[in-house]
Design a protein around this motif. Structure first.
Motif, short mmCIF file in Angstrom:
data_model
loop_
_atom_site.label_atom_id
_atom_site.label_comp_id
_atom_site.label_asym_id
_atom_site.label_seq_id
_atom_site.Cartn_x
_atom_site.Cartn_y
_atom_site.Cartn_z
N GLU A 1 38.77 40.26 21.35
CA GLU A 1 39.53 39.52 20.15
C GLU A 1 38.14 39.12 18.97
O GLU A 1 38.60 38.92 17.94
CB GLU A 1 39.87 38.30 20.57
N SER A 2 37.20 38.97 19.57
CA SER A 2 36.02 38.99 18.54
C SER A 2 35.18 40.16 18.14
O SER A 2 34.44 40.03 17.28
CB SER A 2 34.76 37.88 19.31
N ALA A 3 35.79 41.16 18.57
CA ALA A 3 35.42 42.61 17.85
C ALA A 3 33.82 42.84 18.39
O ALA A 3 33.42 43.27 17.65
CB ALA A 3 35.82 42.88 16.70
N THR A 4 33.49 42.52 19.56
CA THR A 4 31.84 42.84 19.94
C THR A 4 31.89 43.66 20.92
O THR A 4 30.82 44.39 21.24
CB THR A 4 31.41 41.27 20.22
N THR A 5 32.86 43.80 22.18
CA THR A 5 32.72 44.71 22.75
C THR A 5 34.23 45.33 23.23
O THR A 5 35.18 44.97 22.53
CB THR A 5 32.35 43.88 24.30
N LEU A 6 34.05 46.19 24.15
CA LEU A 6 35.68 46.89 24.29
C LEU A 6 36.25 46.14 25.70
O LEU A 6 35.61 46.07 26.66
CB LEU A 6 35.45 48.32 24.75
N SER A 7 37.59 46.02 25.58
CA SER A 7 38.39 45.45 26.65
C SER A 7 39.58 46.40 26.89
O SER A 7 40.04 46.92 26.11
CB SER A 7 38.73 44.08 26.75
N GLY A 8 39.68 46.71 28.16
CA GLY A 8 40.87 47.46 28.80
C GLY A 8 42.27 46.78 28.73
O GLY A 8 42.29 45.50 29.04
N GLU A 9 43.18 47.72 28.52
CA GLU A 9 44.54 47.08 28.28
C GLU A 9 45.51 48.34 29.27
O GLU A 9 45.23 49.59 28.81
CB GLU A 9 45.48 47.04 27.17
N ASN B 1 46.38 40.59 23.15
CA ASN B 1 45.47 40.07 22.09
C ASN B 1 44.31 40.79 21.78
O ASN B 1 43.36 40.14 21.10
CB ASN B 1 45.07 38.64 22.87
N LEU B 2 44.53 41.84 22.08
CA LEU B 2 43.03 42.49 21.64
C LEU B 2 43.14 43.09 20.24
O LEU B 2 44.00 43.25 19.66
CB LEU B 2 42.86 43.75 22.40
N THR B 3 42.10 43.56 19.69
CA THR B 3 41.98 44.11 18.57
C THR B 3 42.17 45.75 18.13
O THR B 3 41.24 46.25 19.00
CB THR B 3 40.48 43.56 17.58
N PRO B 4 42.87 46.28 17.22
CA PRO B 4 42.81 47.68 17.16
C PRO B 4 41.64 48.33 16.81
O PRO B 4 40.81 47.52 16.18
CB PRO B 4 43.90 47.75 15.91
N ILE B 5 41.42 49.56 17.07
CA ILE B 5 40.06 50.13 16.98
C ILE B 5 40.39 51.41 15.91
O ILE B 5 39.40 51.79 15.29
CB ILE B 5 39.40 50.88 18.04
#
Length: 177
Positions: A33-41, A69-73
């Protein structure tokens, strides 16, 4: 009353067969959400026997964006023009021009890295290999059939292939829903 005439579709012997592509659970890596690391979905994708086709399905799912709630890359206008998996494990991905021209494209060094390593870590999973094998060891990026130009990316050297890098992944593990 006369009995209705049997049609070809009414026979009990007739078997109706439908072909379905099996789904495989893969982890797609998007920015947190803060666009600092990658999280898996976790995502259930229709994957086939060939790693090259499966990689395309994973990349297209990354472009479609997260469901949570993750951010697109990737900008949603980007298209995959072609995907090649070379025998030595190098995946070559040819993207449309929108990767470098879309106003929502990654602009900072960290957002470029999140895009590159989100893709690399997503396609390098064993679930993507398919029945024919063919693991992804590194990824080479093309832009409209050519190496990426001077205008994009601004901060990363993508003139050579990039290997997956787990240092970009959140330490809490993957698998948000």
């Amino acid at each position: 009353l006369p009995a209705p005439e049997a049609s070809d579709t009414d026979t009990a012997d007739e078997a109706i067969t439908t072909t379905t592509t099996p789904t495989q659970r893969v982890t797609l890596y998007f920015a947190n959400e803060s666009a600092t690391t990658l999280s898996g979905e976790f995502r259930d994708l229709s994957l086939g026997a060939h790693a090259q086709e499966n990689c395309r399905a994973v990349i297209e799912a990354l472009i479609a964006g997260p469901q949570g709630n993750l951010t697109p890359i990737f900008p949603p206008t980007v298209e995959v023009r072609n995907v090649f998996l070379i025998e030595d494990g190098e995946l070559v991905v040819d993207f449309s021009q929108e990767l470098g021209t879309d106003p929502n494209r990654p602009r900072s060094a960290s957002s470029e890295a999140l895009m590159v390593y989100g893709l690399a870590n997503s396609v390098a999973q064993s679930a993507v290999e398919g029945e024919s094998g063919g693991s992804v060891e590194r990824i080479r990026f093309l832009f409209e059939g050519s190496p990426l130009g001077d205008s994009f990316p601004d901060h990363l050297d993508l003139s050579g292939p990039i290997a997956p890098d787990s240092r970009w992944l959140t330490s809490s593990g993957s698998g948000s829903r």
